[in-house]
Design an enzyme around this catalytic site. Structure first.
Site, mmCIF file in Angstrom:
data_model
loop_
_atom_site.group_PDB
_atom_site.id
_atom_site.type_symbol
_atom_site.label_atom_id
_atom_site.label_comp_id
_atom_site.label_asym_id
_atom_site.label_seq_id
_atom_site.Cartn_x
_atom_site.Cartn_y
_atom_site.Cartn_z
ATOM 1 N N HIS A 1 -10.977 28.418 7.570
ATOM 2 C CA HIS A 1 -10.724 29.231 8.761
ATOM 3 C C HIS A 1 -9.592 28.624 9.578
ATOM 4 O O HIS A 1 -8.983 27.628 9.170
ATOM 5 C CB HIS A 1 -12.001 29.436 9.577
ATOM 6 N N HIS B 1 -24.000 22.229 18.080
ATOM 7 C CA HIS B 1 -24.461 23.513 17.547
ATOM 8 C C HIS B 1 -25.331 24.301 18.526
ATOM 9 O O HIS B 1 -25.617 25.472 18.283
ATOM 10 C CB HIS B 1 -25.242 23.294 16.253
ATOM 11 N N LYS C 1 -15.952 28.411 22.386
ATOM 12 C CA LYS C 1 -15.701 27.466 21.296
ATOM 13 C C LYS C 1 -15.862 28.172 19.949
ATOM 14 O O LYS C 1 -16.762 28.975 19.777
ATOM 15 C CB LYS C 1 -16.712 26.320 21.423
ATOM 16 N N CYS D 1 -25.216 19.051 11.885
ATOM 17 C CA CYS D 1 -24.322 17.887 11.927
ATOM 18 C C CYS D 1 -24.719 16.850 10.891
ATOM 19 O O CYS D 1 -23.960 15.907 10.650
ATOM 20 C CB CYS D 1 -24.376 17.189 13.274
ATOM 21 N N HIS E 1 -9.459 24.775 10.128
ATOM 22 C CA HIS E 1 -9.037 24.021 8.943
ATOM 23 C C HIS E 1 -7.533 24.209 8.723
ATOM 24 O O HIS E 1 -6.815 23.267 8.377
ATOM 25 C CB HIS E 1 -9.756 24.532 7.685
ATOM 26 N N LYS F 1 -17.799 27.937 12.615
ATOM 27 C CA LYS F 1 -17.724 28.664 11.364
ATOM 28 C C LYS F 1 -18.682 29.838 11.315
ATOM 29 O O LYS F 1 -18.503 30.762 10.566
ATOM 30 C CB LYS F 1 -18.057 27.713 10.226
ATOM 31 N N CYS G 1 -30.131 16.754 13.761
ATOM 32 C CA CYS G 1 -29.514 18.086 13.668
ATOM 33 C C CYS G 1 -29.101 18.299 12.222
ATOM 34 O O CYS G 1 -28.301 17.517 11.679
ATOM 35 C CB CYS G 1 -28.294 18.201 14.577
ATOM 36 N N CYS H 1 -28.782 20.290 20.057
ATOM 37 C CA CYS H 1 -27.594 19.595 19.566
ATOM 38 C C CYS H 1 -26.386 19.989 20.419
ATOM 39 O O CYS H 1 -26.134 21.184 20.621
ATOM 40 C CB CYS H 1 -27.354 20.006 18.109
HETATM 41 O O1 ME8 Z 1 -16.518 18.071 9.696
HETATM 42 N N1 ME8 Z 1 -10.038 23.886 16.230
HETATM 43 O O2 ME8 Z 1 -15.804 19.347 7.913
HETATM 44 P P1 ME8 Z 1 -15.513 20.756 8.604
HETATM 45 C C1 ME8 Z 1 -9.308 22.968 15.607
HETATM 46 N N2 ME8 Z 1 -16.731 17.554 6.241
HETATM 47 N N3 ME8 Z 1 -9.678 22.374 14.458
HETATM 48 C C2 ME8 Z 1 -10.847 22.719 13.919
HETATM 49 C C3 ME8 Z 1 -11.670 23.681 14.515
HETATM 50 C C4 ME8 Z 1 -11.224 24.273 15.735
HETATM 51 N N4 ME8 Z 1 -11.910 25.196 16.369
HETATM 52 N N5 ME8 Z 1 -12.763 23.829 13.743
HETATM 53 C C5 ME8 Z 1 -12.620 22.989 12.685
HETATM 54 C C6 ME8 Z 1 -16.327 18.226 8.511
HETATM 55 N N6 ME8 Z 1 -11.456 22.322 12.787
HETATM 56 C C7 ME8 Z 1 -16.557 17.079 7.549
HETATM 57 C C8 ME8 Z 1 -15.396 16.116 7.654
HETATM 58 S S1 ME8 Z 1 -14.110 13.887 6.888
HETATM 59 C C9 ME8 Z 1 -14.502 12.487 6.089
HETATM 60 C C10 ME8 Z 1 -15.528 14.897 6.780
HETATM 61 C C11 ME8 Z 1 -10.920 21.353 11.823
HETATM 62 O O3 ME8 Z 1 -15.320 21.707 7.478
HETATM 63 C C12 ME8 Z 1 -10.774 19.980 12.453
HETATM 64 O O4 ME8 Z 1 -9.867 19.234 11.688
HETATM 65 O O5 ME8 Z 1 -16.518 21.063 9.633
HETATM 66 C C13 ME8 Z 1 -12.161 19.425 12.266
HETATM 67 O O6 ME8 Z 1 -12.202 18.023 12.430
HETATM 68 C C14 ME8 Z 1 -12.461 19.864 10.865
HETATM 69 O O7 ME8 Z 1 -11.854 21.176 10.770
HETATM 70 C C15 ME8 Z 1 -13.937 19.937 10.533
HETATM 71 O O8 ME8 Z 1 -14.086 20.545 9.276
#
Ligand code: ME8
Length: 637
Positions: free
Chosen positions: A21, A149, A298, A132, A24, A301, A129, A146
């Protein structure tokens, strides 16, 4: 010449429980821009991204989809990989935590920590949670929910292995205090030091297999799998082959992790402690960005519109999308995403300022100089400011990029664009062209414009690679590095092609989707997904099926076992995850559409030979049926 510097940049590895999304895409795009910039600067760049595939979240999502966690992870990880390919992301590697190269290094590090007495077995009870995948302290919880969330935390008590993280608290505080540049921007460094003002707890690093089997087994006790965060963080070294490997030795001392603020604690606290305990050096930098919000709230996903926001990339083009994300967000702070704001930037900065300059300059060279760069001539006193601004822009961009301040870098480049546009207005080449006595002035002006375009192509290359390529190709040039940003590099005589509009303007009122700037994807096709050739589609055999019988599958809330007639003589059994939407009796006698040539799969012990087609959204589900009668077995295509 100085020797090339290694530059190793990582993005978070993204969870495969949902499609890519906007969030990412943001992290990955800015990482890409940074890596492209460092390559242009002559550094040896290694750019890593990937997917995080173990843990409760993925196991649950796979169970809901009725497939194995591995199959689920394979499918979604492939979507991430393909999405980045389509966006032109220049990553050098893509790591998956289910790859043997990763699992091996995780087990090696666990064994090292265990051998060094850094891990002990104990019991723990606390607020957990599942979203998380971590415990929260009473202080962190917000009214028992949490803070990320906003869902109720659950009390969980179990025996687990623990990493002695608490003993590193004083060391970590000192380590961060002595290195002001370790965690940037400053506010996040302060936030990590803030976390460390409270006592640091030991970290539970395992999950009992009785609760979760989808993880890397602990090498010293196979009744447990590794906690997903402990597993995931190690990707940054496992992708280099782990301690001792050649790539690790060259690149690890230069590692920079780019992350969103949501995952500051695991990266700012757990990871340095893990590295220290394993006898490995801490990363060189942790760079943290803020959050994109949609409509003031905020994003997460679970909200489909973060995916939709990302789909605008197909509507407005990669460069416009990249530009907006980098220009609109002040690095480190939160920002608001809206289609209107994107269109505003596209029209003013891209179509007007940049697009017009490129088309004016190339048109004038075509019309007044027979489509070739003229002699350097006499550019007039007005040109001094163009050259001075270029030198300043180069310095400003460099300084901004040292701090990941993409917005500042773009502001500096647009200052240069404004100065060159101002130069055109001031010297009025069209007026010079009418006066044969002022040929040298005309040539000087056109040379200044052509040379400005060449420099712009270099400056824009990391940020808007497609537009930069078009500008450069228009001048018939190969890619050039930042060292080429010295005035006068363009050879007179170079052929210049009239540039097509780089960024078509989006008319007011058309932003909401009535007139896309790019062809819309075919009906029903998700734009963020890769297109498939028709031959691939033809390999899927869709057929009409008559439901003869239906019953619940024992111990499953979701599954129904159907007996269907496909006109093959004997009925087939198909298991479908539709029990929450259809009663068995409702289905008998219905004609539906099934995928007839899927490999059989076992679901809750029942072999399923085919798959029903259904649409779903927001918890609603509808089976595909026919609006006229066709016999069982009829082909659907
Ligand atoms: O946390 N605005 O994966 P994830 C900006 N697997 N960036 C955002 C965002 C937003 N609203 N939402 C997500 C994880 N991101 C773990 C990470 S690392 C060893 C493990 C981006 O799929 C941002 O980079 O939930 C955030 O840190 C990441 O997606 C979280 O991706």
């Amino acid at each position: 010449m100085t020797a090339p510097r290694p530059f190793y940049l990582t993005t978070p590895i993204y969870y495969v429980n949902a499609r890519p999304h906007l969030g990412h895409a943001y992290t990955t795009i800015i990482a890409d821009a940074m890596c492209r910039y460092r390559r242009l600067a002559g550094d040896t760049v290694h750019f890593l991204t990937g997917t995080d595939e173990h843990g409760d979240k993925i196991a649950q999502a796979a169970a809901e989809a009725g497939v194995s966690p591995q199959a689920y992870a394979d499918a979604i990880s492939a979507v991430f990989r393909e999405t980045w390919r389509r966006l032109g992301i220049s990553n050098d590697d893509f790591i998956r935590t289910t790859e043997p190269r990763h699992e091996r290094v995780v087990q090696e590090i666990l064994r090292t920590l265990h051998d060094r007495g850094e891990i002990y077995f104990g019991a723990y009870g606390g607020l957990y949670c599942f979203g998380c995948e971590r415990f929260y302290t009473e202080k962190e919880a917000v009214d028992g929910t949490c803070p990320q969330h906003l869902t109720p935390l659950q009390f969980l008590e179990e025996e687990n292995y623990f990493f002695k993280m608490s003993k590193y608290q004083d060391w970590l505080i000192r380590y961060i205090e002595e290195r002001p540049a370790l965690i940037r921007p400053e506010r996040y460094r302060n936030e990590v030091l803030g976390f460390l003002r409270d006592p640091l707890q030991d970290l539970s690093i395992s999950r009992p297999k009785t609760r979760l089997t989808w993880g890397i087994p602990l090498p010293f006790d196979d009744r447990f799998v590794t906690y997903v965060w402990f597993d995931a963080l190690i990707n940054y070294v496992s992708a280099l082959g782990g301690p001792g490997a050649a790539a690790y030795e060259t690149l690890w001392p230069h590692a920079r992790h780019l992350i969103g603020k949501d995952i500051l604690k695991p990266h700012g606290v757990y990871w340095p402690c893990m590295l220290k305990a394993a006898g490995l050096p801490v990363y060189a930098g942790l760079v943290v960005h803020g959050y994109w919000n949609l409509g003031g709230g905020k994003m997460s996903k679970s909200i489909g519109n973060v995916v939709e926001a990302f789909e605008l990339v197909d509507k407005y083009g990669h460069d416009a999308f990249r530009y907006f994300l980098m220009r609109e967000m002040t690095f480190g702070l939160d920002a608001n995403f809206s289609e209107e704001a994107l269109v505003g930037r596209l029209n003013s900065d891209l179509a007007n300022d940049l697009g017009n300059l490129v088309s004016r300059a190339t048109t004038m060279i075509a019309n007044f100089a027979d489509g070739a760069v003229p002699e350097r001539g006499d550019p007039g006193p007005e040109s001094a400011v163009v050259r001075e601004t270029l030198a300043r822009t180069r310095r400003d961009v460099d300084e901004a990029m040292r701090e990941f301040a993409f917005q500042r870098a773009l502001v500096a480049i647009w200052e240069f664009i404004a100065i060159v546009n101002g130069y055109v207005d001031a010297v009025q080449p069209w007026a010079l062209a009418r006066d044969p006595g002022r040929r040298a002035r005309l040539h000087g002006a056109l040379y200044t414009l052509a040379e400005s375009l060449r420099c712009l192509a270099v400056l824009l290359d990391a940020f808007l690679p497609e537009a930069a390529t078009k500008i450069r190709r228009g001048l018939g040039l190969e890619p050039q590095g930042l060292a080429a940003l010295e005035w006068g590099g363009l050879a007179p005589g170079t052929k210049v092609a009239k540039a097509p509009a780089l960024f078509p303007r989006i008319e007011a009122g058309k932003a909401a989707g009535s007139a896309p700037a790019r062809p819309e994807p075919a009906v029903g096709e998700k734009p963020a997904r890769p297109r498939v050739p028709i031959d691939d589609f033809a390999r899927i055999e869709l057929r009409v099926a008559l439901v003869l019988a239906a019953e619940a599958v024992a111990k499953s809330k979701r599954l129904l076992k159907l007996s269907v007639d496909l006109g093959e003589g004997a009925p087939r059994t198909i298991v479908a995850g539709i029990a929450e939407h259809y009663a068995p009796a409702e289905l008998v006698g219905k004609k539906v559409v099934v995928v007839a040539n899927l490999e059989p799969a076992r679901l809750m012990g029942v072999e399923s030979d085919g798959m029903l087609l259904a649409g779903s959204t927001d918890g609603k589900l509808a089976l595909l049926s026919l609006d006229r009668d066709l016999p069982p077995g009829a082909r659907v295509k």
